[in-house]
Enzyme design. Sequence first.
Site, mmCIF file in Angstrom:
data_model
loop_
_atom_site.group_PDB
_atom_site.id
_atom_site.type_symbol
_atom_site.label_atom_id
_atom_site.label_comp_id
_atom_site.label_asym_id
_atom_site.label_seq_id
_atom_site.Cartn_x
_atom_site.Cartn_y
_atom_site.Cartn_z
ATOM 1 N N LYS A 63 -10.309 -12.913 -16.473
ATOM 2 C CA LYS A 63 -10.633 -13.210 -17.866
ATOM 3 C C LYS A 63 -10.052 -14.543 -18.343
ATOM 4 O O LYS A 63 -10.736 -15.330 -19.007
ATOM 5 C CB LYS A 63 -10.147 -12.079 -18.766
ATOM 6 N N HIS B 238 8.098 -7.497 -3.538
ATOM 7 C CA HIS B 238 6.818 -7.908 -4.119
ATOM 8 C C HIS B 238 6.986 -9.223 -4.875
ATOM 9 O O HIS B 238 7.429 -9.238 -6.031
ATOM 10 C CB HIS B 238 6.284 -6.818 -5.058
ATOM 11 N N GLY C 104 0.824 -1.191 0.000
ATOM 12 C CA GLY C 104 0.000 0.000 0.000
ATOM 13 C C GLY C 104 0.864 1.247 0.000
ATOM 14 O O GLY C 104 2.043 1.196 0.342
ATOM 15 N N CYS D 131 5.344 -6.040 1.803
ATOM 16 C CA CYS D 131 5.704 -4.623 1.801
ATOM 17 C C CYS D 131 4.976 -3.890 2.939
ATOM 18 O O CYS D 131 5.318 -4.077 4.098
ATOM 19 C CB CYS D 131 5.415 -4.005 0.432
ATOM 20 N N TYR D 132 3.953 -3.097 2.660
ATOM 21 C CA TYR D 132 3.202 -2.430 3.720
ATOM 22 C C TYR D 132 2.649 -3.450 4.710
ATOM 23 O O TYR D 132 2.597 -3.195 5.922
ATOM 24 C CB TYR D 132 2.061 -1.618 3.105
ATOM 25 N N ASP E 182 -17.383 -13.338 -22.004
ATOM 26 C CA ASP E 182 -17.981 -13.363 -20.672
ATOM 27 C C ASP E 182 -19.450 -13.778 -20.702
ATOM 28 O O ASP E 182 -19.868 -14.693 -19.986
ATOM 29 C CB ASP E 182 -17.856 -11.992 -20.006
ATOM 30 N N GLU F 259 4.688 -11.026 -6.141
ATOM 31 C CA GLU F 259 3.611 -11.236 -7.108
ATOM 32 C C GLU F 259 3.945 -10.735 -8.509
ATOM 33 O O GLU F 259 3.280 -11.111 -9.478
ATOM 34 C CB GLU F 259 2.316 -10.567 -6.618
#
Length: 515
Positions: free
Chosen positions: A371, A172, A57, A84-85, A230, A174
């Site tokens: 998606k 991070h 964040g 992180c945060y 979708d 990710e």
Amino acid sequence: MAKPFETVLILDFGAQYTQLIARRIRELGVYCEIHPFSAEIEKIRELDPKGIILSGGPSSVYEDGAPHCSPQVIDLGIPVLGICYGLQLISYFLGGKVEPSNRREYGAARIRLLGGQDSRLLTDLPQDFPVWMSHGDQVTVAPPGFQVTAETDNALGAVENVERGIYGVQFHPEVAHTPDGKKILGNFVKNICGCAGDWSAAAFISATVDRIRAQIGDGRAVCGLSGGVDSSVAAALVARAIGDRLTCIFVDNGLLRKDEFEKTLRAFDDLGGLNVKGVAAGERFLSSLQNVADPERKRKIIGREFIEVFQEEAAKLGKVDFLVQGTLYPDVIESQSVKGPSAVIKSHHNVGGLPEKMKLRLVEPLRELFKDEVRAVGRELGLPGSLVDRQPFPGPGLAVRILGPVDQNKVKLLQDADDIVREEIERANLYHKLWQAFAVLLPIQTVGVMGDMRTYEQVVAIRAVESQDGMTADWARIPFEVLEAISRRIISEVRGINRVVYDISSKPPSTIEWE
């Protein structure tokens, strides 16, 4: 009510990468959900997560008004990973020290495992590996009882308290710039949280069909079919659950791609198994959009008109109680806002444009999916590649690709230009390599020369991006000869356009769609 799958909960503190955490974990076969940091502790218990991740964040944990989750989150006896945060907040809660960094780190860095430390989170990783940093604060003193297991040249890199099941990293894991990040997240969700990995397209279909049957019961439903991925997958799921008690309504809102209405009706007729009714309503939508320039108003007007058309058509069918929509997880994330995290980027007609007193109850079987997961479900359902692999198209259609007010002439210009983009992208065998490629009609005119005549006509921008899930995207390096062919054909063949430009911005900071 607990989910039918093992669940990891992500608490969002406003990081631009929060959605990426969810994507990486789902890629590991583990279902996860993003909730605001302010989620009540009873709600968290109700979700019965196998693990909890505190996202990054932009705030400082020690500032007034900084987003703090309940300290009880780390006392639930459930494994916790702070990123992180999230690491800084854990340290703040548990008696560590968080301070502004003497040297802030933004971008690539290298992290070293500390000798003599046997880390559960960083097991089977190299002693030294690249990571992605994005922080202005850092933990200078780890909380009592925590081991420091890794560091960079400038900061503490990772800590853990195995007995309490609490872990944290300053970098991070990710993002793609941390090559071993998926391994780290795998160590957390598989080895530490004990997730077996029961999340798959087949498992989702089985659980969702059961859920739809329970929701609809003996009732009937209509589906707002667009011909895109979708709505097609949503319709196929509901049809599997309730059969011919589903009627699909495909509305021509006057804002579809060139010849889209006729082509889509033929495609579904060839597919069989779906009861599809086409409704021509283009004049109605364009009339409602007259002189409307604000993109949010466009989206809400189109959403309102869609719902009204659905309700009118449903009334002709007799008693119908439910409306099926292809809402996706990014729609939900980007359309919500809580204090601090992920500000609303845009509203979507299928989550932000619904009237307060809608007569039909919503069925949204895909609202938990990204998606690429929708595509996987479509393939598992046996839908053809021509539907499953189509590039995304916005629910409000070309209205959000025409900047400024919309009218029939502008729609026709954009349809013709956009069709040329598609043809040339397909001719170059790039269609399935790109997330999206399309034209945008700009609200400006420029001087040109055609033959011996001076022109003052419209400008079209070409947007083409590469992405995995649409949450982040990079502009596509399309070969110059393809861009040249697109530009030459548009200027030559589309009367009213005399200039073509190419958009080279990525998401973030830009969005994929211009509005």
